[in-house]
Design a protein around this motif. Structure first.
Motif, PDB file in Angstrom:
ATOM      1  N   GLY A  91       6.295  -7.807  -0.930  1.00 38.33           N
ATOM      2  CA  GLY A  91       5.159  -8.854  -0.789  1.00 38.33           C
ATOM      3  C   GLY A  91       4.006  -8.144  -1.370  1.00 38.33           C
ATOM      4  O   GLY A  91       3.000  -8.867  -1.196  1.00 38.33           O
ATOM      5  N   THR A  96       2.815 -10.744  -5.265  1.00 42.74           N
ATOM      6  CA  THR A  96       3.460 -12.118  -5.154  1.00 42.74           C
ATOM      7  C   THR A  96       2.783 -12.922  -6.174  1.00 42.74           C
ATOM      8  O   THR A  96       1.733 -12.917  -6.806  1.00 42.74           O
ATOM      9  N   ARG A 150       3.109 -17.414  -7.807  1.00 42.27           N
ATOM     10  CA  ARG A 150       3.782 -18.598  -8.150  1.00 42.27           C
ATOM     11  C   ARG A 150       3.630 -18.967  -9.588  1.00 42.27           C
ATOM     12  O   ARG A 150       2.598 -19.164 -10.385  1.00 42.27           O
ATOM     13  N   ILE A 196      -1.220 -12.376  -6.641  1.00 42.99           N
ATOM     14  CA  ILE A 196      -2.097 -11.386  -5.960  1.00 42.99           C
ATOM     15  C   ILE A 196      -1.322 -10.150  -6.056  1.00 42.99           C
ATOM     16  O   ILE A 196      -0.090  -9.702  -5.697  1.00 42.99           O
ATOM     17  N   MET A 252      -1.642  -6.544  -4.001  1.00 37.51           N
ATOM     18  CA  MET A 252      -2.236  -5.574  -3.119  1.00 37.51           C
ATOM     19  C   MET A 252      -2.654  -4.198  -3.637  1.00 37.51           C
ATOM     20  O   MET A 252      -1.869  -3.840  -4.676  1.00 37.51           O
ATOM     21  N   VAL A 270      -7.680  -5.339  -3.761  1.00 35.13           N
ATOM     22  CA  VAL A 270      -6.842  -6.832  -3.707  1.00 35.13           C
ATOM     23  C   VAL A 270      -7.347  -7.460  -5.034  1.00 35.13           C
ATOM     24  O   VAL A 270      -8.408  -7.780  -5.287  1.00 35.13           O
ATOM     25  N   ASP A 292      -6.337 -10.646  -7.748  1.00 39.47           N
ATOM     26  CA  ASP A 292      -5.982 -12.152  -8.195  1.00 39.47           C
ATOM     27  C   ASP A 292      -5.994 -12.125  -9.645  1.00 39.47           C
ATOM     28  O   ASP A 292      -6.977 -11.642 -10.332  1.00 39.47           O
ATOM     29  N   ALA A 336      -7.493 -17.815  -6.181  1.00 38.85           N
ATOM     30  CA  ALA A 336      -7.091 -17.612  -4.888  1.00 38.85           C
ATOM     31  C   ALA A 336      -8.011 -17.683  -3.732  1.00 38.85           C
ATOM     32  O   ALA A 336      -9.175 -17.073  -4.134  1.00 38.85           O
ATOM     33  N   ILE A 384      -8.650 -15.697  -0.217  1.00 42.45           N
ATOM     34  CA  ILE A 384      -8.399 -14.214  -0.044  1.00 42.45           C
ATOM     35  C   ILE A 384      -9.150 -14.187   1.353  1.00 42.45           C
ATOM     36  O   ILE A 384     -10.241 -14.024   1.545  1.00 42.45           O
ATOM     37  N   ASP A 434      -8.600  -8.948   4.082  1.00 42.04           N
ATOM     38  CA  ASP A 434      -8.552  -7.938   3.114  1.00 42.04           C
ATOM     39  C   ASP A 434      -7.448  -8.375   2.304  1.00 42.04           C
ATOM     40  O   ASP A 434      -6.756  -7.371   1.810  1.00 42.04           O
ATOM     41  N   GLY A 435      -7.023  -9.673   1.948  1.00 48.32           N
ATOM     42  CA  GLY A 435      -5.897  -9.847   1.328  1.00 48.32           C
ATOM     43  C   GLY A 435      -4.688 -10.027   1.802  1.00 48.32           C
ATOM     44  O   GLY A 435      -3.451 -10.130   1.234  1.00 48.32           O
ATOM     45  N   LYS A 436      -4.592  -9.696   3.132  1.00 50.95           N
ATOM     46  CA  LYS A 436      -3.162  -9.722   3.907  1.00 50.95           C
ATOM     47  C   LYS A 436      -2.832 -11.225   3.936  1.00 50.95           C
ATOM     48  O   LYS A 436      -1.549 -11.415   4.131  1.00 50.95           O
ATOM     49  N   THR A 462      -3.325 -14.824   1.636  1.00 49.19           N
ATOM     50  CA  THR A 462      -3.919 -15.527   0.396  1.00 49.19           C
ATOM     51  C   THR A 462      -3.381 -16.729   0.169  1.00 49.19           C
ATOM     52  O   THR A 462      -2.086 -17.060   0.709  1.00 49.19           O
ATOM     53  N   GLY A 498       0.542 -20.342   0.468  1.00 50.16           N
ATOM     54  CA  GLY A 498       0.198 -18.859   0.846  1.00 50.16           C
ATOM     55  C   GLY A 498       1.085 -17.874   1.085  1.00 50.16           C
ATOM     56  O   GLY A 498       2.272 -18.266   1.457  1.00 50.16           O
ATOM     57  N   ILE A 499       0.498 -16.697   1.129  1.00 49.58           N
ATOM     58  CA  ILE A 499       1.470 -15.549   1.364  1.00 49.58           C
ATOM     59  C   ILE A 499       0.790 -14.775   2.674  1.00 49.58           C
ATOM     60  O   ILE A 499      -0.471 -14.640   2.538  1.00 49.58           O
ATOM     61  N   MET A 548       0.877 -11.169   4.987  1.00 51.47           N
ATOM     62  CA  MET A 548       1.549 -10.150   5.037  1.00 51.47           C
ATOM     63  C   MET A 548       1.691  -9.818   6.677  1.00 51.47           C
ATOM     64  O   MET A 548       0.892 -10.311   7.436  1.00 51.47           O
TER      65      MET A 548
END
Lengths: 104, 104
Positions: free
Chosen positions: A19, A22, A24, A38, A40, A95, A97, B13, B15, B18-20, B22, B37-38, B40
């Motif tokens: 993860g 990720t 789309r 994205i 990480m 992070v 994008d 995106a 965000i 901290d990007g966990k 998105t 979305g995702i 974490m």
């Protein structure tokens, strides 16, 4: 171009590296395919099938392209290309994008 | 429905944390808006403005809805609703892919 209009979006995400990466898939009427993704922070290696144009929308990365010895710093707003049937290494510092276009 | 067709996608995106967390905005011809979305693993609290229908595409979460005392386990394939102008807590146990629909 802040938006992609009249496109098809695959609902489910592609999930890589637990993860930490990720994306789309976005399909265009003319057959073009892009991914919006994205990353990480971390270090990753990606293989390519088609030639890829990677646009970093925001974030900071360093890349090592095939056949090169030096890492390049890439920031939001920058673009880099990766040849087909190759691989590249990327260090994601913050992070990030991105939008990846698949060519050919 | 595995794909959203004839839609507009906002390239950049959203965000959070901290990007966990998105997401990307998908706009439909009839004015509907969804985000894909995702999340974490972690614990988050989200406020709502409109009523939200959250579809968990894959992953495992636990949610605490407004006015409830018990955490509910939600897995891929499940959907839950959150009232407008409220907030909910979510514990993300595994990388979670979701689709959020904004109603009203």
């Amino acid at each position: 171009m802040n938006k992609f209009e009249n496109v098809t979006v695959v609902k489910a995400a592609n999930i890589y590296f637990d993860g930490k990466v990720t994306s789309r898939v976005v399909e265009f009427d003319n057959g073009d395919v892009k991914t919006l993704g994205i990353m990480m922070p971390g270090e990753y290696r990606f293989g390519t099938e088609k030639k890829e144009i990677m646009e970093i929308l925001s974030g900071q990365v360093e890349i090592l392209l095939p056949g090169e010895d030096l890492w390049r710093k890439i920031a939001g707003g920058d673009t880099f290309e990766v040849p087909a049937d190759s691989a590249f290494d990327i260090k994601v510092m913050t992070v990030t994008d991105y939008c990846c276009s698949y060519i050919g």
